[in-house]
Design a protein around this motif. Sequence first.
Motif, PDB file in Angstrom:
ATOM      1  N   SER A 172       0.801  -1.064   0.053  1.00  0.00           N
ATOM      2  CA  SER A 172      -0.078   0.015  -0.023  1.00  0.00           C
ATOM      3  C   SER A 172       1.063   1.057   0.010  1.00  0.00           C
ATOM      4  N   ARG A 204      -5.427  -1.312  -6.398  1.00  0.00           N
ATOM      5  CA  ARG A 204      -5.516  -1.594  -5.067  1.00  0.00           C
ATOM      6  C   ARG A 204      -4.693  -2.112  -4.227  1.00  0.00           C
ATOM      7  N   ASN A 205      -3.710  -1.382  -3.657  1.00  0.00           N
ATOM      8  CA  ASN A 205      -2.780  -2.048  -2.560  1.00  0.00           C
ATOM      9  C   ASN A 205      -1.792  -2.952  -3.384  1.00  0.00           C
TER      10      ASN A 205
END
Length: 212
Positions: A172, A204-205
């Motif tokens: 992240s 996402r991440n």
Amino acid sequence: MLTTLLKERFPELASDDKLIEQIADVATMATFKKDDIVIDYGDFIKSVPLVLTGLLKIIREGENEQEMLLYFLGSGESCAASFSCCLIRKRSEIRAISESESKVLMIPLEYADRWMGEFSVWREFIISMYDTRMLSLIDTIDRVAFTKLDEKLLHYLDELTRLKSSTHLSISHHEIAQDLNASRESVSRLLKRLEVNGKVKLGRNEITVIPE
């Protein structure tokens, strides 16, 4: 077979069959999931870790409780800081965190210490480990003192892809910001710029580093 795996992961030790056999006999295999703490601040370290697979992140906490990334340990490496703490019976001043599922051989201190006198390849491995970590720390100090955040970020991503042997990173923006001792907003802005320039692809991440 563990002896075969040891020779593959630690070629510096492979020439001494007796040492390899002793490591296999006395070591304890530990498996860590991502984000597991392998060594923590204040621990009395009684074993020297040898990383078989995976990746460990070594960090240190400052007086203001901010943490700084010191270096990564990949397959075939060990931690100089843990070995020195073992030898002088000192509490740990670093934290080692597993960055992915990792398998680590834990060598009891009494053997790690004894082998320094018994096996020249072990002694040379430990000295080489200290030299490598010292150069890593000098590089870290140079980057903190003299390098702009965008250059630190590129170096960080390059190092992770090299150690993980993958251009796909499950991480992240917050984790990166912590490792670089920077704000999440600054890291996110720079990553977006890298994406616009075709150097990374963001999810996402997750981040995919695009080879040049």
